[in-house]
Motif scaffolding. Structure first.
Motif, PDB file in Angstrom:
ATOM      1  N   PRO A  97       0.255  -0.512   0.066  1.00  0.00           N
ATOM      2  CA  PRO A  97       0.068  -0.435  -0.219  1.00  0.00           C
ATOM      3  C   PRO A  97       1.032   0.922  -0.018  1.00  0.00           C
ATOM      4  N   HIS A  98       0.460   2.085  -0.301  1.00  0.00           N
ATOM      5  CA  HIS A  98       0.680   3.646  -0.081  1.00  0.00           C
ATOM      6  C   HIS A  98      -0.215   4.793   0.058  1.00  0.00           C
ATOM      7  N   ARG A  99      -0.286   6.130   0.967  1.00  0.00           N
ATOM      8  CA  ARG A  99      -1.164   6.277   0.877  1.00  0.00           C
ATOM      9  C   ARG A  99      -0.696   8.020   1.261  1.00  0.00           C
ATOM     10  N   GLY A 100      -0.782   9.029   1.116  1.00  0.00           N
ATOM     11  CA  GLY A 100       0.225  10.692   1.374  1.00  0.00           C
ATOM     12  C   GLY A 100       1.451  11.192   0.577  1.00  0.00           C
ATOM     13  N   ILE A 101       1.632  10.437  -0.175  1.00  0.00           N
ATOM     14  CA  ILE A 101       2.752  10.806  -0.630  1.00  0.00           C
ATOM     15  C   ILE A 101       2.655  10.216  -2.690  1.00  0.00           C
ATOM     16  N   GLU A 102       3.298  11.203  -2.998  1.00  0.00           N
ATOM     17  CA  GLU A 102       3.489  10.663  -4.495  1.00  0.00           C
ATOM     18  C   GLU A 102       5.252  10.073  -4.441  1.00  0.00           C
ATOM     19  N   THR A 103       5.445   8.711  -6.033  1.00  0.00           N
ATOM     20  CA  THR A 103       6.487   8.445  -6.685  1.00  0.00           C
ATOM     21  C   THR A 103       6.442   8.573  -7.496  1.00  0.00           C
ATOM     22  N   ILE A 104       8.305   8.916  -7.738  1.00  0.00           N
ATOM     23  CA  ILE A 104       8.837   8.986  -9.106  1.00  0.00           C
ATOM     24  C   ILE A 104       9.222   7.762  -9.189  1.00  0.00           C
ATOM     25  N   THR A 105       9.364   7.410 -10.624  1.00  0.00           N
ATOM     26  CA  THR A 105       9.913   5.514 -10.842  1.00  0.00           C
ATOM     27  C   THR A 105      10.360   5.893 -12.369  1.00  0.00           C
ATOM     28  N   TYR A 106      12.053   6.049 -12.426  1.00  0.00           N
ATOM     29  CA  TYR A 106      12.607   6.890 -14.100  1.00  0.00           C
ATOM     30  C   TYR A 106      13.565   5.116 -14.054  1.00  0.00           C
ATOM     31  N   VAL A 107      13.202   4.778 -15.036  1.00  0.00           N
ATOM     32  CA  VAL A 107      13.483   3.747 -14.920  1.00  0.00           C
ATOM     33  C   VAL A 107      15.445   3.929 -16.976  1.00  0.00           C
ATOM     34  N   LEU A 108      16.138   3.552 -16.407  1.00  0.00           N
ATOM     35  CA  LEU A 108      17.757   3.644 -17.279  1.00  0.00           C
ATOM     36  C   LEU A 108      18.057   2.080 -18.133  1.00  0.00           C
ATOM     37  N   GLY A 148      14.567   4.410 -19.993  1.00  0.00           N
ATOM     38  CA  GLY A 148      14.148   5.987 -20.699  1.00  0.00           C
ATOM     39  C   GLY A 148      12.681   6.279 -20.118  1.00  0.00           C
ATOM     40  N   ASP A 149      11.926   5.602 -19.568  1.00  0.00           N
ATOM     41  CA  ASP A 149      10.267   6.082 -19.398  1.00  0.00           C
ATOM     42  C   ASP A 149      10.311   6.533 -18.054  1.00  0.00           C
ATOM     43  N   VAL A 150       9.121   7.147 -17.456  1.00  0.00           N
ATOM     44  CA  VAL A 150       9.639   7.573 -16.332  1.00  0.00           C
ATOM     45  C   VAL A 150       7.604   7.357 -15.617  1.00  0.00           C
ATOM     46  N   GLN A 151       7.254   7.113 -14.462  1.00  0.00           N
ATOM     47  CA  GLN A 151       6.290   6.938 -13.780  1.00  0.00           C
ATOM     48  C   GLN A 151       6.246   7.561 -12.828  1.00  0.00           C
TER      49      GLN A 151
END
Length: 303
Positions: free
Chosen positions: A60-71, A90-93
């Motif tokens: 689970p997650h609550r109260g945050i934002e996450t950024i995932t950057y794949v190389l 090179g993609d980002v989520q």
């Protein structure tokens, strides 16, 4: 203009997360005010599939934002909202967990077994802790890259830089997230809005960052005479550089150049109650979140 002082330079430390993923953590689960609005930064890089293939199963997650950057390699993801997909090189989520989401992330290596990516956690202000969850998946081809005359390259993932605007928007921390490469021997200065907290994370090559707080060492010394940075300490692979207040940072690239993430954001300056993947403002809110996890009411119905 004023160069930002270097508050700290430190190496990322080994950690194990998920179902046994071996990674390196630059910061997280310590002082949440240190780099407010950012809470955690992980470098998941490995050439041994056994060290990452079990991934990050449902959590689970609550109260945050996450950024995932794949190389390198891919990350397959799915969540409790029915979203699923694959992030490639090179993609980002950017995921806004908001009121609550359950998701899983499963890394897969490239043809040679290599996997490399980063995950950053950004805090949400109290007014947005319980906002509706959402995703922004961004393809590598949609991320603008700026190339300067001296060979410096900057991918603009979030925010504005050198006339380009990153494709990820609507983020509470109002961040700037840049992937920067400075060629060998080049000295380069980058502007950062004074009100933002900022850090660099070096992941290829070496570079010396100017330090406005030191009269000697990593410093623009005798610049009027045209001399280069007086290099006392080169920041190399897996090094976090945390900056103080100022308008800009300056880096002198080493003999192989230097590549780093340059990330900044507006501080939220609110109380933090944090346990594992859930970040709220009070202990009561934190207890309520885990109570909802236990009784099956954590995921709010869509409106």
């Amino acid at each position: 203009m004023s160069i930002r002082p270097i508050l700290e330079t430190r190496k990322a430390t080994p950690a194990i997360e998920g179902a046994g993923v071996r990674l390196h953590r630059a910061f997280g689960f310590q002082d949440p005010t240190e780099l407010d609005p950012f809470l955690l930064f992980d470098d998941f890089r490995n050439e041994h599939p056994a060290d990452y293939m079990r991934g990050f199963p449902w959590h689970p997650h609550r109260g945050i934002e996450t950024i995932t950057y794949v190389l390198a390699g891919t990350v397959e993801h799915s969540d409790s909202l029915g979203n699923s997909g694959t992030l490639g090189a090179g993609d980002v989520q950017w995921m806004t967990a908001g009121s609550g989401i359950l998701h899983q992330e499963m890394p897969r290596g490239n043809a040679t077994g290599q996997m490399h990516g980063f995950q950053l956690w950004g805090n949400l202000p109290s007014s947005q802790k319980m906002t509706a969850p959402r995703y922004q998946d961004v393809s590598s081809r949609d991320i603008p890259e700026v190339i300067d005359d001296d060979g410096t390259r900057v991918r603009v993932i979030v925010g504005e830089f050198w006339g380009k605007t990153g494709p990820v928007d609507g983020i509470a921390a109002d961040p700037q997230y840049l992937d920067v490469f400075v060629p060998a021997g080049v000295k380069k200065t980058f502007r950062i809005d004074t009100y933002r907290r900022a850090f660099a994370y070096v992941f290829e090559g070496q570079g010396a960052f100017a330090d406005a707080s030191a009269p000697t060492g990593v410093l623009l010394e005798k610049e009027v005479a045209g001399q280069e940075l007086n290099i006392r300490d080169m920041s190399g692979d897996r090094t976090l550089v945390r900056f103080g207040t100022g308008d800009e940072i300056t880096v002198q690239a080493g003999p192989e150049g230097v590549r780093f993430l340059l990330i900044s954001g507006a501080p939220i300056a609110e109380p933090v109650a944090w346990h594992g993947p859930i970040v709220m403002n009070t202990q009561d809110e934190l207890r309520q979140a885990f109570k909802e996890l236990r009784n099956g009411t954590f995921i709010r119905p869509a409106h």
